[in-house]
Write a protein that holds these residues in place. Sequence first.
Motif, PDB file in Angstrom:
ATOM      1  N   ASP A 330       0.862  -1.176   0.055  1.00  0.00           N
ATOM      2  CA  ASP A 330       0.014  -0.010  -0.116  1.00  0.00           C
ATOM      3  C   ASP A 330       0.778   1.153   0.064  1.00  0.00           C
ATOM      4  N   GLY A 331       2.237   1.257   0.071  1.00  0.00           N
ATOM      5  CA  GLY A 331       3.011   2.244  -0.244  1.00  0.00           C
ATOM      6  C   GLY A 331       3.699   2.744   0.905  1.00  0.00           C
ATOM      7  N   LEU A 332       2.986   2.123   2.221  1.00  0.00           N
ATOM      8  CA  LEU A 332       3.579   2.495   3.549  1.00  0.00           C
ATOM      9  C   LEU A 332       5.156   2.073   3.796  1.00  0.00           C
ATOM     10  N   GLU A 333       6.195   2.976   4.136  1.00  0.00           N
ATOM     11  CA  GLU A 333       7.424   2.558   4.604  1.00  0.00           C
ATOM     12  C   GLU A 333       7.573   2.266   5.951  1.00  0.00           C
ATOM     13  N   VAL A 334       7.945   1.146   6.325  1.00  0.00           N
ATOM     14  CA  VAL A 334       8.362   0.755   7.807  1.00  0.00           C
ATOM     15  C   VAL A 334       9.741   0.707   7.941  1.00  0.00           C
ATOM     16  N   ARG A 335      10.423   1.525   8.764  1.00  0.00           N
ATOM     17  CA  ARG A 335      11.855   1.522   8.839  1.00  0.00           C
ATOM     18  C   ARG A 335      12.349   0.377  10.022  1.00  0.00           C
ATOM     19  N   SER A 336      13.275  -0.139   9.878  1.00  0.00           N
ATOM     20  CA  SER A 336      13.974  -1.148  10.804  1.00  0.00           C
ATOM     21  C   SER A 336      15.460  -1.373  10.709  1.00  0.00           C
ATOM     22  N   ARG A 337      16.297  -1.947  11.736  1.00  0.00           N
ATOM     23  CA  ARG A 337      17.555  -1.873  11.884  1.00  0.00           C
ATOM     24  C   ARG A 337      17.781  -3.162  11.123  1.00  0.00           C
ATOM     25  N   VAL A 338      16.825  -4.266  10.940  1.00  0.00           N
ATOM     26  CA  VAL A 338      17.103  -5.540  10.528  1.00  0.00           C
ATOM     27  C   VAL A 338      15.822  -5.917   9.880  1.00  0.00           C
ATOM     28  N   VAL A 339      15.818  -6.910   8.943  1.00  0.00           N
ATOM     29  CA  VAL A 339      14.849  -7.273   8.299  1.00  0.00           C
ATOM     30  C   VAL A 339      14.955  -9.028   8.247  1.00  0.00           C
ATOM     31  N   LEU A 340      13.962  -9.709   8.700  1.00  0.00           N
ATOM     32  CA  LEU A 340      14.137 -11.307   8.560  1.00  0.00           C
ATOM     33  C   LEU A 340      13.079 -11.729   7.691  1.00  0.00           C
ATOM     34  N   SER A 341      13.209 -12.650   6.676  1.00  0.00           N
ATOM     35  CA  SER A 341      12.317 -12.898   5.687  1.00  0.00           C
ATOM     36  C   SER A 341      12.234 -14.539   6.040  1.00  0.00           C
ATOM     37  N   SER A 342      10.798 -14.819   6.463  1.00  0.00           N
ATOM     38  CA  SER A 342      10.624 -16.336   6.249  1.00  0.00           C
ATOM     39  C   SER A 342       9.936 -16.813   4.990  1.00  0.00           C
ATOM     40  N   ALA A 343       9.922 -15.931   3.915  1.00  0.00           N
ATOM     41  CA  ALA A 343       9.746 -16.370   2.513  1.00  0.00           C
ATOM     42  C   ALA A 343      10.589 -17.236   2.110  1.00  0.00           C
ATOM     43  N   PRO A 344      10.187 -17.946   1.049  1.00  0.00           N
ATOM     44  CA  PRO A 344      11.242 -18.824   0.417  1.00  0.00           C
ATOM     45  C   PRO A 344      12.449 -17.817  -0.131  1.00  0.00           C
ATOM     46  N   PRO A 345      13.592 -18.344  -0.385  1.00  0.00           N
ATOM     47  CA  PRO A 345      14.810 -17.649  -0.640  1.00  0.00           C
ATOM     48  C   PRO A 345      14.549 -16.860  -2.018  1.00  0.00           C
ATOM     49  N   GLN A 346      13.928 -17.657  -2.940  1.00  0.00           N
ATOM     50  CA  GLN A 346      13.599 -17.242  -4.247  1.00  0.00           C
ATOM     51  C   GLN A 346      12.796 -15.881  -4.304  1.00  0.00           C
ATOM     52  N   VAL A 347      11.896 -15.788  -3.382  1.00  0.00           N
ATOM     53  CA  VAL A 347      10.785 -14.671  -3.121  1.00  0.00           C
ATOM     54  C   VAL A 347      11.663 -13.726  -2.662  1.00  0.00           C
ATOM     55  N   THR A 348      12.379 -13.971  -1.513  1.00  0.00           N
ATOM     56  CA  THR A 348      13.164 -13.109  -0.777  1.00  0.00           C
ATOM     57  C   THR A 348      14.361 -12.204  -1.512  1.00  0.00           C
ATOM     58  N   PHE A 349      14.973 -12.974  -2.142  1.00  0.00           N
ATOM     59  CA  PHE A 349      16.049 -12.376  -3.004  1.00  0.00           C
ATOM     60  C   PHE A 349      15.931 -12.197  -4.308  1.00  0.00           C
ATOM     61  N   LEU A 350      14.872 -12.770  -5.242  1.00  0.00           N
ATOM     62  CA  LEU A 350      14.714 -12.404  -6.445  1.00  0.00           C
ATOM     63  C   LEU A 350      13.448 -11.446  -6.839  1.00  0.00           C
ATOM     64  N   LYS A 351      12.488 -11.375  -5.836  1.00  0.00           N
ATOM     65  CA  LYS A 351      11.517 -10.335  -5.967  1.00  0.00           C
ATOM     66  C   LYS A 351      11.255  -9.388  -4.888  1.00  0.00           C
ATOM     67  N   LEU A 352      11.893  -9.388  -3.862  1.00  0.00           N
ATOM     68  CA  LEU A 352      11.795  -8.316  -2.766  1.00  0.00           C
ATOM     69  C   LEU A 352      13.091  -7.659  -2.701  1.00  0.00           C
ATOM     70  N   THR A 353      14.128  -8.064  -2.877  1.00  0.00           N
ATOM     71  CA  THR A 353      15.505  -7.421  -2.754  1.00  0.00           C
ATOM     72  C   THR A 353      15.794  -6.686  -3.962  1.00  0.00           C
ATOM     73  N   PRO A 354      16.116  -5.531  -4.034  1.00  0.00           N
ATOM     74  CA  PRO A 354      16.898  -4.966  -5.198  1.00  0.00           C
ATOM     75  C   PRO A 354      18.007  -5.722  -5.494  1.00  0.00           C
ATOM     76  N   GLN A 355      17.792  -5.932  -6.859  1.00  0.00           N
ATOM     77  CA  GLN A 355      18.992  -6.912  -7.396  1.00  0.00           C
ATOM     78  C   GLN A 355      20.247  -6.203  -7.513  1.00  0.00           C
ATOM     79  N   GLU A 356      20.430  -5.204  -7.476  1.00  0.00           N
ATOM     80  CA  GLU A 356      21.730  -4.376  -7.619  1.00  0.00           C
ATOM     81  C   GLU A 356      22.259  -4.472  -6.397  1.00  0.00           C
ATOM     82  N   CYS A 357      21.839  -4.897  -5.308  1.00  0.00           N
ATOM     83  CA  CYS A 357      22.291  -5.190  -4.079  1.00  0.00           C
ATOM     84  C   CYS A 357      22.967  -6.372  -3.696  1.00  0.00           C
ATOM     85  N   LEU A 358      22.789  -7.331  -4.616  1.00  0.00           N
ATOM     86  CA  LEU A 358      23.144  -8.699  -4.598  1.00  0.00           C
ATOM     87  C   LEU A 358      24.310  -8.962  -5.573  1.00  0.00           C
TER      88      LEU A 358
END
Length: 582
Positions: A330-358
């Motif tokens: 919905d566009g809301l930004e939530v700041r945090s010091r760390v993020v933990l993902s219980s989503a699968p690796p493919q979802v976490t790293f291929l869909k949610l994470t900016p690819q230029e950071c990996l």
Amino acid sequence: MAASRQGLRRALRSSSPGPAWSRAHAEARGRPKPEYDAVVIGAGHNGLVAAAYLQRLGVNTAIFERRHVIGGAAVTEEIIPGFKFSRASYLLSLLRPQIYTDLELKKYGLRLHLRNPYSFTPMLEEPTMSKAPRSLLLGTDVAENQKQISQFSQKDAQAFPRYEEFMKRLVLAINPLLDAAPVDTVALQHGSLLQRLRALASIGPLLKAGRTLGAQLPHCYQVLTAPISNVLDHWFESEPLKATLATDAVIGAMSSPHTPGSGYVLLHHVMGGLEGTQGAWGYVQGGMGALSDAIACSATAHGASIFTEKTVAKVQVNSEGRLQGVVLQDGLEVRSRVVLSSAPPQVTFLKLTPQECLPEAFVRRISQLDTKSPVTKINVAVDRLPNFLAAPNAPTGQPLPHHQCSIHLNCEDTLLLHQAFEDAMDGLPSHRPMIELCIPSSLDPTLAPPGCHAISLFTQYTPYTLAEGRAWDEQERNAYADKVFDCVEAYAPGFKSSVVGRDVLTPPDLERVFGLPGGNIFHCAMSLDQLYFARPVPQYSGYRCPLQGLYLCGSGAHPGGGVMGAAGRNAAHVVFQDLKSM
């Protein structure tokens, strides 16, 4: 007594529809705060466990779940009015004992129904006037197990207690490896002095495993690497026993009993226990969602915040490449010091994470993970208990001991399992699918109207994509379900006429509903090349990833799938240590 059809229909009409889960812990209508210490993506059981531990350690934590219900695959849903189903995962054993204690799950409502006996394999034999078809019923009574096995082989009856002791020793050795991050080989080579010392300390569980096994180490190696058919052939000669045991080696895996490495999957399924009983499996009172509710209750009691219907759209990274938190759909930004993902690796790293950071190599390895799944889960509402030819029902219609078991159908011979696998390799649903039938309402009558039952059919093998590139449509889905029901009917005549509703989840459905890539219940295959040092990929098996501050805490991380909670617990401790040094 079984409910009449008319009476059942009245009961269903008066039943309120909707998901059968407790909304008490979910702040579905609340608005998240702009900042937390930690954000967890996904309220699967591992995400809930991670949040509960972090919150207890004083880390202010929020969980964001895309669905309307918490639990991920450990969920209870009222798909058919009046019937509550553990819609995906359906049995409990692997949850780590420390989690029961640390999170005080009994205090927060967790109730279990242990099963004994636990396994029932009826034979598909023609009954005679004087003799019913044979069956194999296994439980905790050693003498009774031997009596059951002796129907098929006296030699196997004598060998079975020795086999169980051997497996227990392997489990005892592997147990310590489940409760800590794998050895950090990168830190050993390139880390700071403190990081190297921590990595050296993490070798302890490996050394302990070696000491426990001692001279049995070569035999353990064989179990881990060989086809389970080879291992079982060494111990036994009777096919009903071998096929029954082999089901635990292939369940959830796109592999045959003849596939090298299938032995580890069997070991993974016997390493649990409940309430002090090693290897025990049981039903959760109220379905698997009640377990997730208990974990959520523990987390929220200490201040964690859980938000449902809040989809995380991306992991937020600033212009300097540092993690900042998450952005919701919905566009809301939530700041945090760390993020933990219980989503699968493919979802976490291929869909949610900016690819230029990996790193490109990391992204490529993640994209190549094996996610093939053979599973189609069918949840069935019936108006009476299945009546097996091999063990006829009581006149009263009340559940008998074999009704509480995992009931193995089309499992009289390991060849049947292999043929079912070969069908799927050809792009076809198995002609005689392997079926694990469970009736949790046999021990927990709250799951169905009086006289009725909620049944779980865990079936395989079904390919994700059918031959010639065909997709699963409604016709294909129903054709396969009808085939499964025909198989059950052969063992328990009258089953098909007892069905009042069903919910069919093929691999694409499991992916769509629960976010499981390829429909894989473990997030990615539990093969030796995707375990321990290499889960999800080599050099990143310790819950961290190339983007500092982002962690994996789901089944795609060590030690893998099943309702275990270990990945969530281990990741929380790694995160807590890192937070102290940030």
